[in-house]
Enzyme design. Structure first.
Site, PDB file in Angstrom:
ATOM      1  N   LYS A  11       0.821  -1.212   0.000  1.00 30.06           N
ATOM      2  CA  LYS A  11       0.000   0.000   0.000  1.00 30.06           C
ATOM      3  C   LYS A  11       0.861   1.271   0.000  1.00 30.06           C
ATOM      4  O   LYS A  11       2.065   1.229   0.279  1.00 30.06           O
ATOM      5  CB  LYS A  11      -0.937  -0.033   1.209  1.00 30.06           C
ATOM      6  N   TYR A  51     -12.477  -1.629  -3.858  1.00 28.49           N
ATOM      7  CA  TYR A  51     -13.012  -1.792  -2.492  1.00 28.49           C
ATOM      8  C   TYR A  51     -14.533  -1.633  -2.450  1.00 28.49           C
ATOM      9  O   TYR A  51     -15.089  -1.284  -1.404  1.00 28.49           O
ATOM     10  CB  TYR A  51     -12.339  -0.804  -1.546  1.00 28.49           C
ATOM     11  N   PHE A  59     -15.340   3.757   6.949  1.00 28.63           N
ATOM     12  CA  PHE A  59     -13.951   4.029   6.586  1.00 28.63           C
ATOM     13  C   PHE A  59     -13.717   4.082   5.076  1.00 28.63           C
ATOM     14  O   PHE A  59     -12.591   4.317   4.636  1.00 28.63           O
ATOM     15  CB  PHE A  59     -13.015   2.992   7.224  1.00 28.63           C
ATOM     16  N   ARG A  87      -2.913 -14.339   4.136  1.00 25.42           N
ATOM     17  CA  ARG A  87      -3.655 -13.708   5.243  1.00 25.42           C
ATOM     18  C   ARG A  87      -2.921 -13.928   6.567  1.00 25.42           C
ATOM     19  O   ARG A  87      -2.854 -13.028   7.414  1.00 25.42           O
ATOM     20  CB  ARG A  87      -5.077 -14.269   5.334  1.00 25.42           C
ATOM     21  N   THR A  93      -5.808  -6.743  10.630  1.00 22.23           N
ATOM     22  CA  THR A  93      -5.970  -5.451   9.958  1.00 22.23           C
ATOM     23  C   THR A  93      -5.300  -4.324  10.744  1.00 22.23           C
ATOM     24  O   THR A  93      -4.639  -3.458  10.154  1.00 22.23           O
ATOM     25  CB  THR A  93      -7.476  -5.155   9.794  1.00 22.23           C
ATOM     26  N   ARG A 104       2.143  -6.678   8.923  1.00 21.18           N
ATOM     27  CA  ARG A 104       1.528  -5.476   9.496  1.00 21.18           C
ATOM     28  C   ARG A 104       2.158  -5.117  10.841  1.00 21.18           C
ATOM     29  O   ARG A 104       2.327  -3.936  11.151  1.00 21.18           O
ATOM     30  CB  ARG A 104       0.011  -5.659   9.576  1.00 21.18           C
ATOM     31  N   ASN A 114      -2.026   0.436   6.679  1.00 24.52           N
ATOM     32  CA  ASN A 114      -1.556  -0.836   7.199  1.00 24.52           C
ATOM     33  C   ASN A 114      -0.724  -1.657   6.226  1.00 24.52           C
ATOM     34  O   ASN A 114      -0.686  -2.881   6.306  1.00 24.52           O
ATOM     35  CB  ASN A 114      -2.726  -1.640   7.769  1.00 24.52           C
ATOM     36  N   HIS A 117      -2.327  -5.198   1.419  1.00 26.76           N
ATOM     37  CA  HIS A 117      -3.636  -5.822   1.176  1.00 26.76           C
ATOM     38  C   HIS A 117      -3.403  -7.275   0.818  1.00 26.76           C
ATOM     39  O   HIS A 117      -2.404  -7.614   0.188  1.00 26.76           O
ATOM     40  CB  HIS A 117      -4.354  -5.124   0.010  1.00 26.76           C
ATOM     41  N   GLU A 128      -9.524 -10.074  -8.026  1.00 27.88           N
ATOM     42  CA  GLU A 128      -8.566  -8.998  -7.745  1.00 27.88           C
ATOM     43  C   GLU A 128      -7.319  -9.102  -8.625  1.00 27.88           C
ATOM     44  O   GLU A 128      -6.758  -8.078  -9.024  1.00 27.88           O
ATOM     45  CB  GLU A 128      -8.194  -9.024  -6.258  1.00 27.88           C
TER      46      GLU A 128
HETATM   47  N1  UDP Z   1      -9.840  -0.083   7.198  1.00 25.11           N
HETATM   48  C1  UDP Z   1      -9.842   1.089   7.948  1.00 25.11           C
HETATM   49  N2  UDP Z   1     -10.567   1.107   9.127  1.00 25.11           N
HETATM   50  C2  UDP Z   1     -11.258   0.037   9.572  1.00 25.11           C
HETATM   51  C3  UDP Z   1     -11.259  -1.140   8.805  1.00 25.11           C
HETATM   52  C4  UDP Z   1     -10.543  -1.164   7.625  1.00 25.11           C
HETATM   53  O1  UDP Z   1      -9.233   2.080   7.565  1.00 25.11           O
HETATM   54  O2  UDP Z   1     -11.892   0.116  10.649  1.00 25.11           O
HETATM   55  C5  UDP Z   1      -9.081  -0.125   5.942  1.00 25.11           C
HETATM   56  C6  UDP Z   1      -7.736  -0.833   6.115  1.00 25.11           C
HETATM   57  O3  UDP Z   1      -6.776  -0.209   5.245  1.00 25.11           O
HETATM   58  C7  UDP Z   1      -8.075  -2.235   5.638  1.00 25.11           C
HETATM   59  C8  UDP Z   1      -9.039  -1.947   4.494  1.00 25.11           C
HETATM   60  O4  UDP Z   1      -9.819  -0.839   4.971  1.00 25.11           O
HETATM   61  O5  UDP Z   1      -6.914  -2.946   5.247  1.00 25.11           O
HETATM   62  C9  UDP Z   1      -9.979  -3.076   4.117  1.00 25.11           C
HETATM   63  O6  UDP Z   1     -10.649  -3.517   5.298  1.00 25.11           O
HETATM   64  P1  UDP Z   1     -10.816  -5.078   5.603  1.00 25.11           P
HETATM   65  O7  UDP Z   1     -11.776  -5.206   6.720  1.00 25.11           O
HETATM   66  O8  UDP Z   1     -11.104  -5.817   4.335  1.00 25.11           O
HETATM   67  O9  UDP Z   1      -9.355  -5.474   6.163  1.00 25.11           O
HETATM   68  P2  UDP Z   1      -8.193  -6.385   5.536  1.00 25.11           P
HETATM   69  O10 UDP Z   1      -8.837  -7.460   4.713  1.00 25.11           O
HETATM   70  O11 UDP Z   1      -7.324  -5.471   4.690  1.00 25.11           O
HETATM   71  O12 UDP Z   1      -7.442  -6.928   6.720  1.00 25.11           O
HETATM   72 MG    MG Z   2     -10.283  -7.368   3.244  1.00 26.21          MG
END
Ligand code: UDP
Ligand code: MG
Length: 143
Positions: A11, A51, A59, A87, A93, A104, A114, A117, A128
């Site tokens: 990112k 997204y 968010f 993952r 996250t 992370r 973070n 992705h 994707e």
């Molecule tokens: N995100 C954020 N605030 C939140 C949750 C998510 O800014 O409370 C952002 C963060 O960059 C995250 C992305 O949105 O990686 C996608 O969210 P997701 O829940 O899919 O998390 P991920 O799969 O990336 O762990």
């Molecule tokens: Mg996600």
């Protein structure tokens, strides 16, 4: 063992912070093979579509703003059980909740910024990867 694919993105916080090489090295050390990658600056339309599933979340606007704030590095990554393993390697996250040694925990600034992705299912990995890489670029990878 037959390889499977997932989509990772270094990112903008990590690219701007000079962490791209370390993150790619970390992924390779974790058994992933880099099969396609390109540095891109996403448009608002592209980040919004990528997204789309989060459109109604509070968010979403901040996420799109962040993902368009600088270059990022989408990557097609191959290994066995690629989706589940990536993952696990990236961690939770929120880096404050991420396990020690995860990408992370090591490289992310905050829950929003973070560092990386990763696709959350094989179906989403296919979607994707197709979002960023053409059939021609991926030709031969799955045989
Ligand atoms: N995100 C954020 N605030 C939140 C949750 C998510 O800014 O409370 C952002 C963060 O960059 C995250 C992305 O949105 O990686 C996608 O969210 P997701 O829940 O899919 O998390 P991920 O799969 O990336 O762990
Ligand atoms: Mg996600």
């Amino acid at each position: 063992m037959a390889g499977t694919f997932t989509l990772g993105i270094v990112k903008p916080d990590a690219v701007e912070g000079g962490k791209t090489g370390k993150i790619v090295a970390h992924l390779e050390a974790a058994g992933f093979h880099l099969r396609a990658a390109r540095l891109v600056r996403l448009t608002v339309a592209q980040a919004g579509a990528f997204y789309e599933v989060h459109r109604e979340r509070p968010f979403y606007a901040g996420l799109v703003e962040f993902m368009t704030s600088g270059a990022c590095l989408p990557m097609a990554l191959e290994r066995d059980d690629a989706v589940l393993h990536l993952r696990s390697v990236i961690g939770a996250t929120d880096p404050a909740e991420a396990a020690p040694g995860t990408v992370r925990k090591l490289f992310a600034e905050s829950k929003g910024r973070n560092a990386i992705h990763a696709s959350d299912s094989p179906e989403n990995a296919t979607r994707e990867i197709g979002f960023f890489f053409s059939e021609g670029e991926l030709a031969g990878l799955r045989d």
